[in-house]
Scaffold this active site. Structure first.
Site, PDB file in Angstrom:
ATOM      1  CD1 TRP A   1     -10.299  45.184  69.776  1.00 31.61           C
ATOM      2  CD2 TRP A   1      -8.144  44.308  69.587  1.00 31.61           C
ATOM      3  NE1 TRP A   1      -9.262  46.142  69.375  1.00 31.61           N
ATOM      4  CE2 TRP A   1      -8.027  45.476  69.123  1.00 31.61           C
ATOM      5  CE3 TRP A   1      -7.122  43.753  69.493  1.00 31.61           C
ATOM      6  CZ2 TRP A   1      -6.907  46.340  68.589  1.00 31.61           C
ATOM      7  CZ3 TRP A   1      -5.897  44.088  68.880  1.00 31.61           C
ATOM      8  CH2 TRP A   1      -5.972  45.408  68.520  1.00 31.61           C
TER       9      TRP A   1
ATOM     10  N   GLY B   1      -3.870  56.401  81.994  1.00 39.36           N
ATOM     11  CA  GLY B   1      -5.129  55.801  82.876  1.00 39.36           C
ATOM     12  C   GLY B   1      -5.341  56.528  84.407  1.00 39.36           C
TER      13      GLY B   1
ATOM     14  CG  ASP C   1     -12.714  35.531  69.360  1.00 41.25           C
ATOM     15  OD1 ASP C   1     -13.077  35.130  68.175  1.00 41.25           O
ATOM     16  OD2 ASP C   1     -13.441  35.893  70.249  1.00 41.25           O
TER      17      ASP C   1
ATOM     18  CD  GLU D   1      -1.673  52.053  72.577  1.00 45.58           C
ATOM     19  OE1 GLU D   1      -2.882  52.412  72.467  1.00 45.58           O
ATOM     20  OE2 GLU D   1      -1.344  51.384  73.476  1.00 45.58           O
TER      21      GLU D   1
ATOM     22  CE  LYS E   1       3.540  61.531  80.788  1.00 45.14           C
ATOM     23  NZ  LYS E   1       4.684  62.108  80.165  1.00 45.14           N
TER      24      LYS E   1
ATOM     25  CD  GLU F   1     -16.787  46.043  69.361  1.00 48.10           C
ATOM     26  OE1 GLU F   1     -16.600  45.955  70.747  1.00 48.10           O
ATOM     27  OE2 GLU F   1     -16.992  47.339  68.972  1.00 48.10           O
TER      28      GLU F   1
ATOM     29  CD  GLU G   1      -4.737  49.572  83.997  1.00 44.16           C
ATOM     30  OE1 GLU G   1      -3.929  49.749  83.371  1.00 44.16           O
ATOM     31  OE2 GLU G   1      -4.709  49.682  85.365  1.00 44.16           O
TER      32      GLU G   1
ATOM     33  CG  LEU H   1     -21.961  62.647  89.613  1.00 45.00           C
ATOM     34  CD1 LEU H   1     -22.270  63.143  90.993  1.00 45.00           C
ATOM     35  CD2 LEU H   1     -20.416  62.714  89.348  1.00 45.00           C
TER      36      LEU H   1
ATOM     37  CE  LYS I   1     -18.706  46.146  75.217  1.00 44.07           C
ATOM     38  NZ  LYS I   1     -18.191  45.650  73.956  1.00 44.07           N
ATOM     39  N   PRO I   2     -17.330  41.790  76.751  1.00 47.92           N
ATOM     40  CG  PRO I   2     -17.363  39.636  75.953  1.00 47.92           C
ATOM     41  CD  PRO I   2     -18.165  40.617  76.693  1.00 47.92           C
TER      42      PRO I   2
ATOM     43  CB  CYS J   1      -1.177  48.739  76.839  1.00 47.51           C
ATOM     44  SG  CYS J   1      -1.515  47.202  78.028  1.00 47.51           S
TER      45      CYS J   1
HETATM   46  P1  NAD Z   1     -11.357  50.473  72.394  1.00 48.18           P
HETATM   47  O1  NAD Z   1     -11.533  51.629  73.468  1.00 48.18           O
HETATM   48  O2  NAD Z   1     -11.741  50.536  71.235  1.00 48.18           O
HETATM   49  O3  NAD Z   1     -12.640  49.145  73.107  1.00 48.18           O
HETATM   50  C1  NAD Z   1     -12.248  48.670  74.302  1.00 48.18           C
HETATM   51  C2  NAD Z   1     -13.877  48.314  74.794  1.00 48.18           C
HETATM   52  O4  NAD Z   1     -14.675  49.300  75.016  1.00 48.18           O
HETATM   53  C3  NAD Z   1     -14.551  47.230  73.975  1.00 48.18           C
HETATM   54  O5  NAD Z   1     -15.324  46.287  74.489  1.00 48.18           O
HETATM   55  C4  NAD Z   1     -15.495  48.112  73.075  1.00 48.18           C
HETATM   56  O6  NAD Z   1     -16.550  47.659  72.819  1.00 48.18           O
HETATM   57  C5  NAD Z   1     -15.993  49.007  74.157  1.00 48.18           C
HETATM   58  N1  NAD Z   1     -16.511  50.445  74.001  1.00 48.18           N
HETATM   59  C6  NAD Z   1     -15.978  51.192  72.726  1.00 48.18           C
HETATM   60  N2  NAD Z   1     -16.858  52.206  72.670  1.00 48.18           N
HETATM   61  C7  NAD Z   1     -17.622  52.283  73.875  1.00 48.18           C
HETATM   62  C8  NAD Z   1     -18.341  53.424  74.444  1.00 48.18           C
HETATM   63  N3  NAD Z   1     -18.650  54.675  73.779  1.00 48.18           N
HETATM   64  N4  NAD Z   1     -19.032  53.033  75.615  1.00 48.18           N
HETATM   65  C9  NAD Z   1     -18.467  51.976  76.133  1.00 48.18           C
HETATM   66  N5  NAD Z   1     -17.896  51.124  75.711  1.00 48.18           N
HETATM   67  C10 NAD Z   1     -17.471  51.190  74.496  1.00 48.18           C
HETATM   68  O7  NAD Z   1     -10.131  49.626  72.589  1.00 48.18           O
HETATM   69  P2  NAD Z   1      -9.561  48.478  71.819  1.00 48.18           P
HETATM   70  O8  NAD Z   1      -9.356  48.934  70.646  1.00 48.18           O
HETATM   71  O9  NAD Z   1     -10.474  47.268  71.927  1.00 48.18           O
HETATM   72  O10 NAD Z   1      -8.266  47.839  72.667  1.00 48.18           O
HETATM   73  C11 NAD Z   1      -7.028  48.551  72.530  1.00 48.18           C
HETATM   74  C12 NAD Z   1      -6.566  49.658  73.751  1.00 48.18           C
HETATM   75  O11 NAD Z   1      -6.497  48.957  74.714  1.00 48.18           O
HETATM   76  C13 NAD Z   1      -5.222  50.154  73.175  1.00 48.18           C
HETATM   77  O12 NAD Z   1      -5.155  51.472  73.312  1.00 48.18           O
HETATM   78  C14 NAD Z   1      -4.459  49.349  74.409  1.00 48.18           C
HETATM   79  O13 NAD Z   1      -3.328  49.998  74.872  1.00 48.18           O
HETATM   80  C15 NAD Z   1      -5.356  49.459  75.458  1.00 48.18           C
HETATM   81  N6  NAD Z   1      -5.231  48.389  76.539  1.00 48.18           N
HETATM   82  C16 NAD Z   1      -4.584  48.693  77.795  1.00 48.18           C
HETATM   83  C17 NAD Z   1      -4.120  47.643  78.573  1.00 48.18           C
HETATM   84  C18 NAD Z   1      -3.903  48.551  79.968  1.00 48.18           C
HETATM   85  O14 NAD Z   1      -3.795  47.575  80.716  1.00 48.18           O
HETATM   86  N7  NAD Z   1      -3.141  49.583  80.382  1.00 48.18           N
HETATM   87  C19 NAD Z   1      -4.335  46.555  78.632  1.00 48.18           C
HETATM   88  C20 NAD Z   1      -4.871  46.063  77.048  1.00 48.18           C
HETATM   89  C21 NAD Z   1      -5.164  47.136  76.293  1.00 48.18           C
END
Ligand code: NAD
Length: 508
Positions: A167, A475, A109, A402, A472, A194, A267, A261, A191-192, A301
């Protein structure tokens, strides 16, 4: 993030050969989406769809939240902690049995090399077991008072949690949310992302087979904005959102979720400094620095993407980075020999190539990689060469933003003070690493770095019992460690009079 290339499709002949996941998991049952549809999940190593997956709409989120609420107020909420622990342990054992298959699905995937997925996914059952051990340890404290009252706290589960995952590490992110949420006694709608919904649906099968009461865990794949993600965030029946993803998305979620609220944990991204002092064991430091610069094809990350190198060893480190980049075997994710697979999506590929262009334009010295790979067997996939920029300045975009691609930025420094200043000169604060042979320096520098997790003479060492999360812009809150329970619990203070008397305020 913008809409992915996955598009709504009909179930016609073109989809016949693909893996099919046409139902979502709500209230312990596999059901067709009511107002969602079907998306294709793209195999990033070919650019072609490999699975057809149902996604949920707002009515599906309503159903899932209602099922989670019923389970929270019913069997799960009433189950004693030690009994919940038993169910979670059963799940953890089943997870371990199926980890090898889950790792393959994750690699299909999101394109991550199977050798990495195996290690990552293979370890998740330990996390679940550890969280199971916390199910009956959510007790409060007794607060010493005078003899007239007995004061104590209890901790109650928050309720229904919306878990929204990215993802790059779908199963790990799910594990880090589901483990503490279930240990605290909450119920969950997962919700994983897409782009990578399949492994979370397989996860639902394990929850089903482990005998969880219906509705404790529900899985609704879908889009973020205007999709299942946003519907969860704005839903008045969801008590908390636990989100992993980009900072920009977190800001949006805060705004759209403000009216309800609800509670949030975030994260988010990182731009970790990985500091190599000249007194370090250089071979080991190089193993860690190169190993973490291109892990997950750069889509982590925790990546040590800003490599800060003390000037006396700078030349040597630059040469080693370039020569080790050439040794990385980029290839098909399921090939056991592959070190690094493709970027997870076309969008991610374009973003990485754009950053490489920006690095060149801003005057950094490209000493390895820098191109998309389209050689025989890899054409069509989203492969990028492991890339190294030398002589990067910390104000360049490739040092500040990033990238989420396999791009290392080498930045020279002179002395401890400059290393600390450079390390902290970033909006992020998730992880950091430092290598030194001087134990005093190790403590001095680690104490002054603004990051949620600092590794000394090691890197990317992650365990269930070690808190993980950001300072910062990286998260709010922590996952893993005892701290991981806090965001899923409310603390209640109770004060009981031991005398039963209360003075009349108006007697005199
Ligand atoms: P993203 O923010 O684009 O999407 C993450 C999730 O949020 C997806 O399931 C997406 O469908 C959902 N989403 C998007 N818009 C939304 C909205 N308006 N309302 C509710 N849900 C919404 O992130 P990504 O590109 O999938 O992941 C990469 C990012 O994740 C990078 O910045 C990475 O550093 C971060 N990350 C952080 C950690 C950690 O533990 N700190 C771990 C893994 C990834």
């Amino acid at each position: 993030m913008a809409m992915p290339e996955s598009a709504a499709v009909g179930l016609d002949e073109s989809t016949a050969s693909k893996a099919r996941y046409e139902k979502i998991f709500i209230g312990g049952k596999w059901v067709a989406p009511e107002d969602g549809g079907v998306i294709e999940s793209i195999d990033p190593s070919t650019g072609n769809p490999w699975a057809v997956v149902a996604f949920g709409g707002s009515r599906d989120v309503d159903r899932a939240v209602a099922a989670a609420r019923e389970a929270f107020e019913g069997p799960w909420g009433k189950m004693p902690g030690w009994e919940r622990a038993g169910v979670l342990r059963r799940f953890a054992d089943l997870y371990k049995e199926r980890a090898a298959d889950l790792a393959v699905i994750e690699s299909r995937d999101n394109g991550r090399a199977l050798r990495e997925s195996r290690v990552d996914v293979g370890g998740h059952s330990n996390f679940y077991h550890w969280f199971a051990s916390l199910c009956d340890k959510t007790h409060g404290r007794t607060i010493p008072m005078d003899d007239s009252v007995h004061a104590f706290t209890t901790r109650a589960p928050l309720g229904v949690v919306g878990a929204i995952t990215p993802w790059n590490v779908p199963l790990m992110a799910a594990c880090w949310k589901l483990g503490p949420a279930l240990a605290a006694g909450c119920t969950v709608v997962l919700k994983p992302a897409e782009q990578t919904p399949v492994s979370s649906l397989e996860l639902a099968r394990i929850f089903e087979d482990a005998g969880f009461p219906p509705g404790v865990v529900n899985v609704v794949p879908g889009y973020g904005r205007d999709g299942a993600g946003e519907f969860l965030v704005t839903h008045p029946g969801v008590d908390k959102i636990s989100f992993t993803g980009e900072g920009a998305t977190a800001r949006e979620i805060l705004k759209t979720g403000a009216d309800t609220l609800k509670r949030f944990t975030f994260e988010l991204g990182g731009k970790a400094p990985h500091i190599l002092f000249a007194d370090a064991d250089l071979d080991q430091a190089l193993n860690a620095a190169t190993g973490s610069a291109w892990a997950l094809c750069g889509q982590s990350c925790a990546l040590g993407s800003r490599v800060l190198v003390e000037r006396p060893i700078y030349q040597k480190v630059a040469e080693e980075f370039a020569s080790r980049a050439a040794k990385v075997r980029v290839g098909m994710p399921l090939d056991a020999a592959t070190h690094m697979g493709p970027q997870a999506s076309r969008e991610q590929l374009s973003k990485t190539l754009a950053y490489i262009g920006a690095g060149r334009q801003e005057g950094a010295d490209l000493i390895a990689g820098g191109n998309r790979i389209e050689r025989d067997g890899l054409q069509g996939g989203y492969f990028v060469e492991p890339t190294v920029f030398a002589d990067v300045r910390n104000d360049m975009r490739i040092a500040r933003e990033e990238i989420f691609g396999p791009v290392a930025a080498l930045i020279p420094f002179d002395g401890e003070e400059e290393a600390i200043a450079l390390a902290n000169d970033t909006s992020y604060g998730l992880t950091a690493g430092l290598w030194t042979g001087d134990v005093g320096r190790a403590h001095r520098v680690a104490a002054r770095i603004q990051a949620g997790l600092v590794w000394v003479n090691t890197y990317r060492y992650l365990r269930w019992s070690i808190p993980y999360g950001g300072f910062k812009a990286s998260g709010w809150g922590r996952e893993n460690g005892l701290e991981a329970l806090d965001p899923y619990l409310e603390t209640k203070a109770t004060v009981v009079s031991t005398t039963g008397t209360f003075p009349d305020a108006y007697a005199t």
